[in-house]
Design an enzyme around this catalytic site. Structure first.
Site, mmCIF file in Angstrom:
data_model
loop_
_atom_site.group_PDB
_atom_site.id
_atom_site.type_symbol
_atom_site.label_atom_id
_atom_site.label_comp_id
_atom_site.label_asym_id
_atom_site.label_seq_id
_atom_site.Cartn_x
_atom_site.Cartn_y
_atom_site.Cartn_z
ATOM 1 N N ASN A 1 -10.008 0.401 0.240
ATOM 2 C CA ASN A 1 -8.550 0.485 0.198
ATOM 3 C C ASN A 1 -8.080 -0.035 -1.164
ATOM 4 O O ASN A 1 -8.171 -1.229 -1.441
ATOM 5 C CB ASN A 1 -7.984 -0.366 1.353
ATOM 6 C CG ASN A 1 -6.465 -0.399 1.385
ATOM 7 O OD1 ASN A 1 -5.804 0.016 0.446
ATOM 8 N ND2 ASN A 1 -5.924 -0.913 2.480
ATOM 9 N N CYS B 1 0.809 -1.225 0.000
ATOM 10 C CA CYS B 1 0.000 0.000 0.000
ATOM 11 C C CYS B 1 0.840 1.272 0.000
ATOM 12 O O CYS B 1 0.338 2.360 -0.282
ATOM 13 C CB CYS B 1 -0.956 0.006 1.186
ATOM 14 S SG CYS B 1 -2.133 -1.344 1.133
ATOM 15 N N HIS C 1 -3.146 7.480 2.767
ATOM 16 C CA HIS C 1 -3.562 6.177 2.240
ATOM 17 C C HIS C 1 -4.917 5.849 2.856
ATOM 18 O O HIS C 1 -5.131 6.046 4.052
ATOM 19 C CB HIS C 1 -2.526 5.117 2.608
ATOM 20 C CG HIS C 1 -2.981 3.723 2.320
ATOM 21 N ND1 HIS C 1 -3.523 3.372 1.104
ATOM 22 C CD2 HIS C 1 -3.006 2.603 3.089
ATOM 23 C CE1 HIS C 1 -3.849 2.092 1.141
ATOM 24 N NE2 HIS C 1 -3.550 1.608 2.329
HETATM 25 N N1 COA Z 1 -18.068 -8.316 10.161
HETATM 26 C C1 COA Z 1 -18.435 -8.643 11.413
HETATM 27 N N2 COA Z 1 -17.549 -9.034 12.355
HETATM 28 C C2 COA Z 1 -16.252 -9.102 12.002
HETATM 29 C C3 COA Z 1 -15.807 -8.772 10.698
HETATM 30 C C4 COA Z 1 -16.771 -8.366 9.755
HETATM 31 N N3 COA Z 1 -16.463 -8.022 8.496
HETATM 32 N N4 COA Z 1 -14.470 -8.910 10.654
HETATM 33 C C5 COA Z 1 -14.072 -9.323 11.871
HETATM 34 N N5 COA Z 1 -15.162 -9.435 12.674
HETATM 35 C C6 COA Z 1 -15.204 -9.861 14.076
HETATM 36 C C7 COA Z 1 -14.017 -10.693 14.488
HETATM 37 O O1 COA Z 1 -14.213 -12.035 14.133
HETATM 38 C C8 COA Z 1 -13.987 -10.465 15.972
HETATM 39 O O2 COA Z 1 -14.950 -11.277 16.553
HETATM 40 P P1 COA Z 1 -14.694 -11.949 17.989
HETATM 41 O O3 COA Z 1 -14.564 -10.795 18.952
HETATM 42 O O4 COA Z 1 -15.923 -12.775 18.204
HETATM 43 O O5 COA Z 1 -13.433 -12.747 17.864
HETATM 44 C C9 COA Z 1 -14.461 -9.011 16.128
HETATM 45 O O6 COA Z 1 -15.142 -8.691 14.897
HETATM 46 C C10 COA Z 1 -13.345 -8.023 16.358
HETATM 47 O O7 COA Z 1 -12.323 -8.268 15.400
HETATM 48 P P2 COA Z 1 -11.106 -7.304 15.209
HETATM 49 O O8 COA Z 1 -10.227 -7.836 14.134
HETATM 50 O O9 COA Z 1 -10.495 -7.025 16.562
HETATM 51 O O10 COA Z 1 -11.872 -5.983 14.709
HETATM 52 P P3 COA Z 1 -11.305 -4.553 14.468
HETATM 53 O O11 COA Z 1 -12.065 -3.559 15.213
HETATM 54 O O12 COA Z 1 -9.805 -4.508 14.590
HETATM 55 O O13 COA Z 1 -11.685 -4.305 12.932
HETATM 56 C C11 COA Z 1 -10.548 -4.290 10.811
HETATM 57 C C12 COA Z 1 -11.163 -5.143 11.921
HETATM 58 C C13 COA Z 1 -9.949 -5.215 9.768
HETATM 59 C C14 COA Z 1 -11.647 -3.447 10.211
HETATM 60 C C15 COA Z 1 -9.461 -3.375 11.434
HETATM 61 O O14 COA Z 1 -8.628 -4.118 12.275
HETATM 62 C C16 COA Z 1 -8.614 -2.680 10.426
HETATM 63 O O15 COA Z 1 -9.092 -1.894 9.620
HETATM 64 N N6 COA Z 1 -7.289 -2.925 10.485
HETATM 65 C C17 COA Z 1 -6.342 -2.290 9.645
HETATM 66 C C18 COA Z 1 -6.320 -3.011 8.366
HETATM 67 C C19 COA Z 1 -5.563 -2.299 7.339
HETATM 68 O O16 COA Z 1 -5.592 -1.108 7.278
HETATM 69 N N7 COA Z 1 -4.896 -3.056 6.493
HETATM 70 C C20 COA Z 1 -4.232 -2.579 5.383
HETATM 71 C C21 COA Z 1 -3.015 -1.854 5.776
HETATM 72 S S1 COA Z 1 -2.449 -1.101 4.360
#
Ligand code: COA
Length: 322
Positions: free
Chosen positions: A279, A114, A249
């Site tokens: 993204n 990215c 980004h």
């Molecule tokens: N819908 C519903 N629930 C979801 C889900 C979705 N699409 N994706 C994950 N969950 C659930 C998980 O399974 C977890 O459940 P649990 O508590 O029962 O285990 C819960 O939601 C929390 O998961 P978590 O991964 O801690 O959520 P989060 O608040 O961190 O959000 C992202 C997840 C991916 C949206 C977030 O972490 C994010 O944006 N991270 C950065 C990613 C990024 O920018 N990547 C590219 C870098 S260039």
């Protein structure tokens, strides 16, 4: 004589198909409200079956060339940032060169996930400042939809397709003030995309889809982007208040808000495209920059901070006097 790399044209392309959160929630266990609240995304664009990174790059590139009133033959160097190249080789840069029918230039790809377009801008700036190149086309182009596992709700909600472009020209007027790029290869396991064709015995079962530990990536991204803001301002002996626009980004609204807060900026000074694009990896910063240049939010003389974070991890910034 000192040259600056001045942006003389920008371009962008988004494929036609819109895929909404509602559509995704029909195939995986998620909802529009969960996705929007956690990421800021409502929909993303999905490339058509005949589109590729080079075909999307061509459209964005032609716009940038036209906006820069440049004869394509004047372009000395094409740098394409992509993690989803049409082929392993020739590079997408060479395929774009073929599409643009430019004979006398050098073309190559760079891969920094990215952060790719920031890395490409940094390379372009070095070539221009050193006097080796006068006109450089920088592109970020990605078909993330083809490397996303559409059954994985942790990743398929995030990514989209598109291409962004800038045309840089050597100039004695100010342009890119500084670029800062970094990488730390220790974080492979938090975010990676296997290449099944090059797999070893040990990892040959892995499909070629994005694997991510989103929550951990999130935390590193927020801290790292805070540091790159400080580094960029310090290198230019500049105060936060002198930055007119943040072009981040587009990964997650909450990550972007944390960077804006660090800069004491209102969200009105932040160019956001995430809601309807998701993204788009290396394309996202240049797509956002193009949008704000074309709708005239970013004006000549404005100071613009571009930043990105991605797999590797890689991260970087470019401070531009537009
Ligand atoms: N819908 C519903 N629930 C979801 C889900 C979705 N699409 N994706 C994950 N969950 C659930 C998980 O399974 C977890 O459940 P649990 O508590 O029962 O285990 C819960 O939601 C929390 O998961 P978590 O991964 O801690 O959520 P989060 O608040 O961190 O959000 C992202 C997840 C991916 C949206 C977030 O972490 C994010 O944006 N991270 C950065 C990613 C990024 O920018 N990547 C590219 C870098 S260039």
């Amino acid at each position: 004589m000192t040259f600056y790399s001045r942006v003389i044209g920008t371009g962008g392309y988004l494929p036609e198909e819109v895929r909404t959160n509602e559509q995704i929630s029909q195939t995986v266990d998620t909802s529009d409200s969960w996705i929007y609240e956690r990421t800021g995304i409502k929909s993303r664009r999905i490339a058509g079956p005949n589109e590729t990174a080079s075909s999307m790059a061509e459209i964005a590139a032609r716009q940038a060339i036209e906006a820069g009133a440049c004869d394509p033959e004047e372009i000395d160097l094409i740098i394409v940032a992509t993690g989803t190249p049409d082929r392993i080789y020739p590079s997408t840069g060479c395929l774009l060169q073929q599409r643009l029918r430019i004979k006398n230039c050098v073309a190559f790809d760079i891969q920094a996930a990215c952060s790719g377009s920031i890395f490409a801008l940094s390379i372009a700036d070095q070539y221009i400042k050193s006097g080796i190149a006068k006109k450089v086309l920088v592109i970020g182009s990605e078909i993330c939809s083809r490397v996303v596992d559409w059954t994985d709700r942790g990743t398929c909600i995030l990514f989209g397709d598109g291409a962004g472009a800038v045309l840089l020209s050597a100039s004695d007027e100010m342009g890119i003030l500084s670029t800062h790029i970094h990488s730390d290869g220790e974080y492979e396991s938090l975010l990676y995309c296997p290449n099944p064709q090059a797999a070893t015995e040990a990892n040959k079962q892995e499909a070629g889809y994005i694997n991510m530990r989103g929550n951990e990536v999130f935390k590193v991204a927020v801290n790292t982007l805070g540091r790159i803001v400080d580094e960029t301002l310090a290198a230019n002996n500049m105060d936060k208040s002198e930055v007119d626009w943040l072009v981040p980004h587009q990964a997650n609204t909450r990550i972007i808000e944390a960077t804006a807060k660090k800069l004491k900026m209102s969200m009105d000074q932040v160019v956001m495209t995430l809601e309807n694009q998701g993204n788009t990896s290396s394309a996202s910063v240049l797509l956002a920059f193009n949008e704000a240049v074309r709708d005239k939010r970013i004006q000549r003389g404005h100071v613009v901070l571009l930043e990105a974070f991605g797999a590797g991890f890689t991260w970087g910034s470019a401070l531009i006097k537009y």
